[in-house]
Design a protein around this motif. Structure first.
Motif, PDB file in Angstrom:
ATOM      1  N   ASP A 144       0.795  -1.227   0.000  1.00  0.00           N
ATOM      2  CA  ASP A 144       0.000   0.000   0.000  1.00  0.00           C
ATOM      3  C   ASP A 144       0.827   1.276   0.000  1.00  0.00           C
ATOM      4  O   ASP A 144       0.262   2.375  -0.030  1.00  0.00           O
ATOM      5  CB  ASP A 144      -0.936   0.015   1.210  1.00  0.00           C
ATOM      6  N   LYS A 145       2.147   1.164   0.060  1.00  0.00           N
ATOM      7  CA  LYS A 145       3.007   2.339   0.070  1.00  0.00           C
ATOM      8  C   LYS A 145       3.643   2.557  -1.302  1.00  0.00           C
ATOM      9  O   LYS A 145       3.861   1.606  -2.065  1.00  0.00           O
ATOM     10  CB  LYS A 145       4.104   2.192   1.132  1.00  0.00           C
ATOM     11  N   LEU A 146       3.937   3.804  -1.594  1.00  0.00           N
ATOM     12  CA  LEU A 146       4.547   4.177  -2.867  1.00  0.00           C
ATOM     13  C   LEU A 146       6.058   3.974  -2.788  1.00  0.00           C
ATOM     14  O   LEU A 146       6.696   4.409  -1.830  1.00  0.00           O
ATOM     15  CB  LEU A 146       4.232   5.641  -3.170  1.00  0.00           C
ATOM     16  N   LEU A 147       6.609   3.312  -3.783  1.00  0.00           N
ATOM     17  CA  LEU A 147       8.050   3.081  -3.848  1.00  0.00           C
ATOM     18  C   LEU A 147       8.580   3.660  -5.157  1.00  0.00           C
ATOM     19  O   LEU A 147       8.316   3.125  -6.241  1.00  0.00           O
ATOM     20  CB  LEU A 147       8.376   1.594  -3.753  1.00  0.00           C
ATOM     21  N   GLN A 196      13.594  -1.733 -15.888  1.00  0.00           N
ATOM     22  CA  GLN A 196      12.518  -2.723 -15.842  1.00  0.00           C
ATOM     23  C   GLN A 196      12.725  -3.709 -14.699  1.00  0.00           C
ATOM     24  O   GLN A 196      11.748  -4.153 -14.067  1.00  0.00           O
ATOM     25  CB  GLN A 196      12.439  -3.474 -17.175  1.00  0.00           C
ATOM     26  N   GLU A 197      13.967  -4.051 -14.396  1.00  0.00           N
ATOM     27  CA  GLU A 197      14.243  -4.947 -13.273  1.00  0.00           C
ATOM     28  C   GLU A 197      13.746  -4.352 -11.966  1.00  0.00           C
ATOM     29  O   GLU A 197      13.208  -5.066 -11.106  1.00  0.00           O
ATOM     30  CB  GLU A 197      15.740  -5.249 -13.194  1.00  0.00           C
ATOM     31  N   HIS A 198      13.937  -3.051 -11.783  1.00  0.00           N
ATOM     32  CA  HIS A 198      13.430  -2.402 -10.566  1.00  0.00           C
ATOM     33  C   HIS A 198      11.899  -2.453 -10.530  1.00  0.00           C
ATOM     34  O   HIS A 198      11.303  -2.692  -9.466  1.00  0.00           O
ATOM     35  CB  HIS A 198      13.908  -0.959 -10.502  1.00  0.00           C
ATOM     36  N   LEU A 199      11.262  -2.229 -11.662  1.00  0.00           N
ATOM     37  CA  LEU A 199       9.799  -2.311 -11.706  1.00  0.00           C
ATOM     38  C   LEU A 199       9.343  -3.730 -11.379  1.00  0.00           C
ATOM     39  O   LEU A 199       8.385  -3.930 -10.612  1.00  0.00           O
ATOM     40  CB  LEU A 199       9.294  -1.889 -13.080  1.00  0.00           C
ATOM     41  N   ASP A 200      10.012  -4.720 -11.927  1.00  0.00           N
ATOM     42  CA  ASP A 200       9.663  -6.104 -11.662  1.00  0.00           C
ATOM     43  C   ASP A 200       9.878  -6.476 -10.192  1.00  0.00           C
ATOM     44  O   ASP A 200       9.193  -7.359  -9.663  1.00  0.00           O
ATOM     45  CB  ASP A 200      10.483  -7.040 -12.544  1.00  0.00           C
ATOM     46  N   ALA A 201      10.831  -5.792  -9.532  1.00  0.00           N
ATOM     47  CA  ALA A 201      11.138  -6.070  -8.128  1.00  0.00           C
ATOM     48  C   ALA A 201      10.182  -5.361  -7.175  1.00  0.00           C
ATOM     49  O   ALA A 201      10.271  -5.577  -5.958  1.00  0.00           O
ATOM     50  CB  ALA A 201      12.569  -5.669  -7.818  1.00  0.00           C
ATOM     51  N   GLY A 202       9.289  -4.522  -7.694  1.00  0.00           N
ATOM     52  CA  GLY A 202       8.289  -3.912  -6.834  1.00  0.00           C
ATOM     53  C   GLY A 202       8.226  -2.405  -6.834  1.00  0.00           C
ATOM     54  O   GLY A 202       7.379  -1.827  -6.143  1.00  0.00           O
ATOM     55  N   ALA A 203       9.099  -1.728  -7.583  1.00  0.00           N
ATOM     56  CA  ALA A 203       9.031  -0.275  -7.651  1.00  0.00           C
ATOM     57  C   ALA A 203       7.761   0.139  -8.394  1.00  0.00           C
ATOM     58  O   ALA A 203       7.377  -0.475  -9.390  1.00  0.00           O
ATOM     59  CB  ALA A 203      10.251   0.287  -8.367  1.00  0.00           C
ATOM     60  N   ASP A 204       7.110   1.205  -7.911  1.00  0.00           N
ATOM     61  CA  ASP A 204       5.979   1.774  -8.627  1.00  0.00           C
ATOM     62  C   ASP A 204       6.443   2.657  -9.778  1.00  0.00           C
ATOM     63  O   ASP A 204       5.773   2.743 -10.814  1.00  0.00           O
ATOM     64  CB  ASP A 204       5.134   2.632  -7.672  1.00  0.00           C
ATOM     65  N   HIS A 205       7.570   3.315  -9.581  1.00  0.00           N
ATOM     66  CA  HIS A 205       8.057   4.302 -10.544  1.00  0.00           C
ATOM     67  C   HIS A 205       9.575   4.328 -10.417  1.00  0.00           C
ATOM     68  O   HIS A 205      10.117   4.287  -9.298  1.00  0.00           O
ATOM     69  CB  HIS A 205       7.467   5.672 -10.186  1.00  0.00           C
TER      70      HIS A 205
END
Length: 298
Positions: A189-192, A264-273
């Motif tokens: 629920d938190k923005l990363l 893309q790896e960061h996005l796949d790991a859970g980053a929102d942006h």
């Protein structure tokens, strides 16, 4: 809609950072417009103490653009009273609904002491500061679209503060594994938002050489070194600007496809942006890099 939900919708996947220390306002306006026209979701700028003041700078660029989101990465809590931080953020969020994200950070002891202030416990200081911001809410305008408040949280303890007292976290210059662990700690629920250094250079020696001048692993209080130790890197890998493995984990370098793959790896790991932070000598050159990267990132 919550501040986090609104930010996720407006930010999209990829933004950029403009970290040039000093430049005329017209250069900032031109760079911001070029980045907006290239299709990115956000622009992030930072500050130390003195020099470029982050809220004034963001106001200049918000006024010069139409839809892109702007964020502070970071607004230095040592640079202003917490009520002033709350007031400045509220004014920008009210004037430009949905286009502002507040990133707050504790900076570094050496910067704080050079300003004539006494460095204290970062965790204690952050908690007290956020309470001070909250106490000032009744004295300022309430924006129609609430702005998210993120913390520059590298370590697990500061991430816990971000989970408890903020809308999420804004880590920088860390490996993908750090993003994965941060998402687990923050919850869904938190923005990363993750800042990723990006070096458009295919020569390994040149790219790594540039990266080693920026991470600051040698500083005694380096939060980057502490966080890398938590991830399992040995002290021997953190000397002389970092081993090749450390540099390659903390920086995206190579051609457009390689940089796009890391984001893309960061996005796949859970980053929102994910915010790409290019290394360039001036704002026009930064915009050149982002225009060149856009087809691979967006």
């Amino acid at each position: 809609m919550t501040a986090v939900d609104e930010a996720r919708k407006r930010l999209g996947r990829i933004g950029v950072g403009l970290m040039t220390p000093i430049a005329p306002a017209d250069e900032w306006r031109r760079a911001a417009r070029r980045i907006e026209d290239a299709g990115y979701g956000s622009v992030w700028i930072n500050e130390a103490i003195g020099g470029r003041e982050v809220f004034t700078q963001l106001g200049v660029m918000l006024a010069a653009t139409r839809r892109i989101v702007f964020g502070s990465s970071i607004a230095n809590l040592w640079a202003r009273h917490p009520a002033a931080m709350q007031g400045a953020a509220s004014v920008l969020a009210d004037a430009y609904p949905g286009r502002f994200v507040l990133g707050v950070g504790v900076s570094a002891g050496s910067i704080v002491e050079r300003s004539g202030q006494e460095w204290t416990s970062p965790l204690k200081r952050m908690r007290e500061y956020l309470d001070g911001m909250d106490a000032g809410r009744d004295a300022v305008v309430t924006p129609e679209v609430p702005f998210p408040r993120l913390l520059a949280a590298l370590g697990p303890k500061m991430q816990d503060v971000a989970k408890e007292k903020a809308d999420g976290a804004l880590p920088a210059s860390m490996p993908v594994e750090h993003t994965r662990r941060a998402r687990e700690r923050l919850g869904p629920d938190k923005l990363l938002v993750v800042l990723q250094g990006a070096i458009l250079e295919t020569d390994p020696e040149k790219a790594r050489g540039l990266a080693r001048t920026t991470l600051g692993l040698s500083a005694p209080e380096s939060p980057y070194a502490r966080s890398l130790r938590v991830l399992g890197y040995e002290d021997t890998a953190l000397v002389d600007g970092g081993s090749d493995d450390v540099v390659d984990a903390c920086f995206a370098w190579g051609d457009e496809a390689a940089i796009g793959g890391r984001l893309q790896e960061h996005l796949d790991a859970g980053a929102d942006h994910v915010c790409a932070v290019a290394f360039a000598p001036d704002l026009a050159s930064s915009a050149d890099v982002y225009e060149r990267l856009a087809p691979s990132l967006l």
